[in-house]
Enzyme design. Sequence first.
Site, PDB file in Angstrom:
ATOM      1  N   TYR A  81      49.179 100.653  95.293  1.00  0.00           N
ATOM      2  CA  TYR A  81      49.006 100.730  93.846  1.00  0.00           C
ATOM      3  C   TYR A  81      47.692 100.182  93.340  1.00  0.00           C
ATOM      4  O   TYR A  81      47.067 100.757  92.454  1.00  0.00           O
ATOM      5  CB  TYR A  81      50.142  99.955  93.148  1.00  0.00           C
ATOM      6  CG  TYR A  81      49.900  99.704  91.672  1.00  0.00           C
ATOM      7  CD1 TYR A  81      50.045 100.743  90.744  1.00  0.00           C
ATOM      8  CD2 TYR A  81      49.506  98.448  91.200  1.00  0.00           C
ATOM      9  CE1 TYR A  81      49.800 100.526  89.402  1.00  0.00           C
ATOM     10  CE2 TYR A  81      49.261  98.231  89.853  1.00  0.00           C
ATOM     11  CZ  TYR A  81      49.416  99.269  88.955  1.00  0.00           C
ATOM     12  OH  TYR A  81      49.165  99.063  87.624  1.00  0.00           O
ATOM     13  N   ASN A 125      39.692  85.521  93.293  1.00  0.00           N
ATOM     14  CA  ASN A 125      40.754  86.525  93.292  1.00  0.00           C
ATOM     15  C   ASN A 125      41.769  86.101  94.342  1.00  0.00           C
ATOM     16  O   ASN A 125      41.415  85.912  95.506  1.00  0.00           O
ATOM     17  CB  ASN A 125      40.175  87.903  93.632  1.00  0.00           C
ATOM     18  CG  ASN A 125      41.237  88.965  93.873  1.00  0.00           C
ATOM     19  OD1 ASN A 125      41.036  89.893  94.636  1.00  0.00           O
ATOM     20  ND2 ASN A 125      42.377  88.843  93.235  1.00  0.00           N
ATOM     21  N   GLY A 126      43.009  85.956  93.927  1.00  0.00           N
ATOM     22  CA  GLY A 126      44.050  85.568  94.878  1.00  0.00           C
ATOM     23  C   GLY A 126      44.983  84.561  94.252  1.00  0.00           C
ATOM     24  O   GLY A 126      45.079  84.469  93.026  1.00  0.00           O
ATOM     25  N   GLY A 182      42.068  94.083  86.375  1.00  0.00           N
ATOM     26  CA  GLY A 182      42.402  93.066  85.383  1.00  0.00           C
ATOM     27  C   GLY A 182      41.727  93.365  84.063  1.00  0.00           C
ATOM     28  O   GLY A 182      40.527  93.615  84.034  1.00  0.00           O
ATOM     29  N   CYS A 184      43.023  90.676  89.984  1.00  0.00           N
ATOM     30  CA  CYS A 184      41.697  90.193  89.566  1.00  0.00           C
ATOM     31  C   CYS A 184      40.624  90.849  90.430  1.00  0.00           C
ATOM     32  O   CYS A 184      40.912  91.345  91.522  1.00  0.00           O
ATOM     33  CB  CYS A 184      41.489  88.676  89.687  1.00  0.00           C
ATOM     34  SG  CYS A 184      42.617  87.710  88.687  1.00  0.00           S
TER      35      CYS A 184
HETATM   36  P1  AMP Z   1      58.386  99.122  86.352  1.00  0.00           P
HETATM   37  O1  AMP Z   1      58.657  99.710  85.028  1.00  0.00           O
HETATM   38  O2  AMP Z   1      58.381  97.609  86.306  1.00  0.00           O
HETATM   39  O3  AMP Z   1      59.264  99.644  87.453  1.00  0.00           O
HETATM   40  O4  AMP Z   1      56.883  99.520  86.672  1.00  0.00           O
HETATM   41  C1  AMP Z   1      56.538 100.307  87.745  1.00  0.00           C
HETATM   42  C2  AMP Z   1      55.148 100.872  87.558  1.00  0.00           C
HETATM   43  O5  AMP Z   1      54.196  99.847  87.247  1.00  0.00           O
HETATM   44  C3  AMP Z   1      54.679 101.520  88.833  1.00  0.00           C
HETATM   45  O6  AMP Z   1      54.863 102.887  88.767  1.00  0.00           O
HETATM   46  C4  AMP Z   1      53.221 101.156  88.968  1.00  0.00           C
HETATM   47  O7  AMP Z   1      52.402 102.235  88.554  1.00  0.00           O
HETATM   48  C5  AMP Z   1      53.036  99.990  88.057  1.00  0.00           C
HETATM   49  N1  AMP Z   1      52.888  98.728  88.825  1.00  0.00           N
HETATM   50  C6  AMP Z   1      53.274  98.435  90.073  1.00  0.00           C
HETATM   51  N2  AMP Z   1      52.983  97.161  90.396  1.00  0.00           N
HETATM   52  C7  AMP Z   1      52.384  96.631  89.330  1.00  0.00           C
HETATM   53  C8  AMP Z   1      51.828  95.343  89.049  1.00  0.00           C
HETATM   54  N3  AMP Z   1      51.853  94.360  89.938  1.00  0.00           N
HETATM   55  N4  AMP Z   1      51.298  95.160  87.819  1.00  0.00           N
HETATM   56  C9  AMP Z   1      51.279  96.152  86.911  1.00  0.00           C
HETATM   57  N5  AMP Z   1      51.772  97.386  87.113  1.00  0.00           N
HETATM   58  C10 AMP Z   1      52.315  97.616  88.318  1.00  0.00           C
END
Ligand code: AMP
Length: 446
Positions: free
Chosen positions: A244, A102-103, A28, A2
């Site tokens: 990220y 946010n949090g 978000g 957020c």
């Molecule tokens: P996955 O397919 O679940 O392994 O997604 C990994 C990818 O999602 C990573 O390469 C990030 O770019 C992205 N990512 C990492 N953390 C998050 C998060 N909390 N919410 C959404 N996307 C994420």
Amino acid sequence: MCAVVGVINSKNASTYAYYALFAMQHRGQEASGISVSNGKNIKTIKAKGEVSQIFNPHNLQTLQGEIAIGHNRYSTAGNSSLDDAQPIAANCVLGDIALAHNGNLVNKQEIRNQLIQDGAIFQTHMDTENVVHLIARSKKENLQDRFIESLNNCIGAYCFVLASKDKLYVARDPYGVRPLSLGRLKDGGYIVASETCAFDLIEAEFIRDVKPGELIIFTQGNDQFESIQLEAKTPRICAFEYVYFARPDSIVEGKSVYEIRKKMGESLARKFSYKADFVVPVPDSGVSAAIGFAQYLKIPLEMAIVRNHYVGRTFIEPTQELRNLKVKLKLNPMRKVLEGKEIVVIDDSIVRGTTSKKIVSLLRAAGAKKIHLAVACPEIKFPDIYGIDTPTFEELISANKNIEEVRKHVEADSLTFLSIEELVGSIGNERQYSLISFDGDYFIKN
Ligand code: AMP
């Protein structure tokens, strides 16, 4: 996740809030809202969807006033209905208030249960609404004391922006887990925002970060603001912001996110023990680390995967024959570049492992001979409960498989992660971080 923004002492408060939210859209995309105080009452516009879809010159024009708060929602606690969009506006005994957050509050359920026992009627699923009720029910005389009393009841990671008819209150949790920065607008007003990339867009001047445990009170028409240091612990900004979540052009706690991601890439390169013709970033999340990686090893970087930036949500489920359609809608590897090559692919993180597996399979189908996967963060083994949306233990691939098993799962020829020490070394050893996804140290306990 957020984003929050607060603006005061500006005739263009809602427009500044709008652009700040626009710059922070990556935090978000589920819902957005802006509340504005005109000195007498507060008006709110909020809806599901992205900032540019919700606001237009016509409805922004109706948000007149010199105090504005805004929010972009990425659901963590609560669900995705419109009821769960923020800011939450309420009319209490002290007049109109609006609150955005946010949090994530780790004691939200206890507080909610207690409030319900006492007769409170909740309209949303969000922990943010707890604080609105706590403020409304407090017996303290003024809003400032009510807000402080409510914050004392909250355990968790938070950045709050609270607007009343003539004041803006800004609060950050005692550890400062989520980022929050203070800036000065060109017209003399003040702005607080989750990320400094919001300041760049509207040419606001960065003043400083809001301190962990700090409450700042701005009063309409007054150029001086008051700062009260509430409870403060050893600061622990969330390392995942650097990995990220934050935009690379933001400065989080004095550090450039882009520079840190490059250092993470360098750190990965130092331990990389294979041969590769070139480096391929996963766009956009792996780009900064891939640049650091390639520069360190002095090997070329090729943008061999092209990202389509216009992918919204697709509703049509692909047929079995088109099973790669979903990921290909977003990412397309270039055969001409990849054919017969031995490559190292850099991404920021592996969560469930779904994305990496698909990317490796697309790259192989596009002719890559060997695919080394290097991930610019440690193995994610624990769910985050301080405001980053991560899945349960069962879904986190590294919580259930060792590196070799994950490598087999994603079908890469090799798999390299950063260690926790290398991650911390890249961000800077001089301070502490929230590393829960990696080390399971749930340091904010209920
Ligand atoms: P996955 O397919 O679940 O392994 O997604 C990994 C990818 O999602 C990573 O390469 C990030 O770019 C992205 N990512 C990492 N953390 C998050 C998060 N909390 N919410 C959404 N996307 C994420």
